[in-house]
Each structure stands twice: as C-alpha cells, then as structure tokens.
Design a protein around this motif. Structure first.
Motif: not given
Length: 305
Positions: A89-90, A98-100, A120-122, A150-151
């Motif tokens: 749950q985000v 989305q960038k993590t 995957t992503s957070l 973070v990427e």
C-alpha cells in the motif's frame, strides 16, 4: 398381512435407489465435510516483521541514490502449510514511488541485490515474492531481503517529496482459507535544503541597514550556499551572496533597491554542490527605502528597518 410383508422389501429398494442415484452428491458432501473439519481444527496464522533501514532520506548527486536496505521476515505461525502473496500500500508522492526501484530476494541480505532478485518499483501494489518465500510449511519462516534506490531522477527534481509503503502478506490454504499480516510502514523522503533562518534588520549607519540570517540547519558545513535576497511581493531580486558561514549578512545601500517604498524581503537558499536543491523561502523582514531632497542632490537614498 400380505401388505405388511411387502413394506420391508419396498423400503429397502427405495433406500438403495436413493443412495445409488445420489452417489456423486454423497461424495461431494463427504469431501466438503472433511475439509471443513480439517480447517476448523487447525489454526491458520502468519506474521510479518519489517527491519533494517528502509525508512530513509535520500541525498545524492547525479541521477541515482545509494540503496537503502532492510528485511521482511515472514513466519507461518499456524498449523497448516501456506502459499504466500505480497501486497504494497503506497501513499504520498507517486513520482518518487515510481522512480524508486524495489528489489526482493532471499539469501544473504545487503544493499547490493543479486542478479536474480525480483525487480520492480515501489509504486507496484502487488510485487512478486522470491520463489523461496511463496510457500511455507507450518512453523517455518523466511527472510526476504529488500533494497530500494532512486534511479533516473535528480535529487533536485524530487526534492522534498516523500512516499510511504506498507507491506502486507497473505497466506492461503487453497482458495477458501486465508490469513494476513501487515508490517510497519516505511517512509522514504528526498533531501531538500532547509530554509534560511528568519532575517533581521539593523541600522548600519544613518542611511544603510544590514540584513543578517542564519544558514540552513541541514546544509553541508564546508559547502558554500548561494542566497538570493528578494522582494516577496514581486519576486524581484535585490542581491545575491554565497557563503559557507553559519551566519550571513549583507548591507543595503545606494541603489540596491531601485525605488522608494516599503519592502518585505525574503531569503532563498540554494546549494552550490551536491544535489543542488533549493530551499523554501525564509520568513520576511521589512526594509524601507526613502529619498529626501538632500538625498536627491547627493544621489543617495536612505534605508531604514
């Protein structure tokens, strides 16, 4: 008498016909009763514990942060084997989530994930578990290693944003019996330079004033910070100064402000190295510029607090 003698054989034939004709229904009922009895006599339960340093503030240069790491420990505390699924749950910043990058694996835990880690992503609300964590025997447990990073985005582009993730596992016996557990929430933020301290105004001379403020509390001690002194109403910049000191000041004199009036001045701090983040505006301070007839002859305005 004849009638009574016939009742026994007829009843027997009816009973045999019912049992014979309903053989499938009888088998289904027996199987259902068996599952119900088994489930009701066995406790279905699980726990999920989150540990490590996943709650973090990223501060970085370039477009990738260092990785934060932690663990999710799943324990089957019941009396039946369970198959597991993970949910996430985000909340907070969708852009940051989305960038993590989120990586999950089993084995030796650390910040560096193996090549076969689930990646995957957070922002993913249903990330897959590693194969070794997808089923557990009664009483068994498994530690899932977790790393986040973070990427593909600069610190400045995500500055001050924050996302919270809460992981939850569901253990199941078939499709009818489930149990679940939720871990402690993880909060991740991206560093932003704090605001400069509230500026103060003091008379420097009969016609000049000095503005003084403190540096942002979270600045790097040795790195200079660039300060913009501006009018909070119009956004007009009146002065800039760079300093690595804990206390900073500037003197207003001459034509630093172009016209007479009362101004509410604020300080905007910006990093000159590292993530190059820009702080929120400081509180404001009043500065008055005025010009008398003598000042006009001397071409020099007066400044007052």
């Amino acid at each position: 008498m004849t009638r009574r003698r016939l009742l026994g054989p007829v009843a027997a034939l009816v009973t045999l016909a019912v049992l014979g004709g309903a053989g499938g229904a009888s088998a289904a009922w027996i199987a259902s009763a068996s599952v119900s009895a088994s489930a009701s006599s066995t406790t279905i339960a699980t726990t999920l514990a989150q540990t490590g340093a996943l709650s973090t503030t990223y501060r970085y240069s370039g477009t990738a942060s260092t990785a934060a790491s932690g663990q999710l420990t799943i324990t089957n505390t019941g009396g039946a084997p369970l198959s597991y699924a993970l949910a996430n749950q985000v909340g907070g910043s969708a852009a940051l989530a989305q960038k993590t990058t989120l990586r999950l694996w089993t084995g030796a835990c650390g910040a560096t994930a193996p090549a076969d880690a689930v990646t995957t992503s957070l922002a993913n609300t249903a990330p897959a578990l590693p194969a070794a964590a997808r089923s557990l025997a009664a009483g068994a447990s498994v530690t899932v290693c977790v790393s986040t990073q973070v990427e593909g985005a600069s610190n400045a582009s995500l500055q001050g944003q924050s996302a919270t993730a809460t992981f939850r596992v569901t253990g199941a016996v078939g499709t009818s019996w489930t149990t679940s557990a939720t871990a402690a929430a993880v909060t991740q933020s991206v560093y932003r330079l704090a605001a400069a301290g509230t500026p103060t105004c003091s008379a420097e001379s009969a016609s000049t004033v000095r503005l003084t403020w403190t540096a942002p509390t979270n600045r790097a001690d040795t790195a200079p910070v660039s300060y913009r002194v501006y009018d909070s109403a119009s956004g007009t910049t009146f002065a800039t100064v760079a300093s690595a000191n804990a206390n900073v000041s500037i003197v207003f004199s001459g034509h630093m402000i172009g016209s007479n009036g009362t101004y509410r001045l604020a300080i905007e701090a910006k990093e000159t190295t590292g993530g190059a983040t820009t702080a929120p505006a400081s509180a404001t301070v009043r500065v008055i510029r005025s010009t008398s007839l003598l000042d006009l002859l001397q071409l020099s305005p007066n400044y007052h607090c």
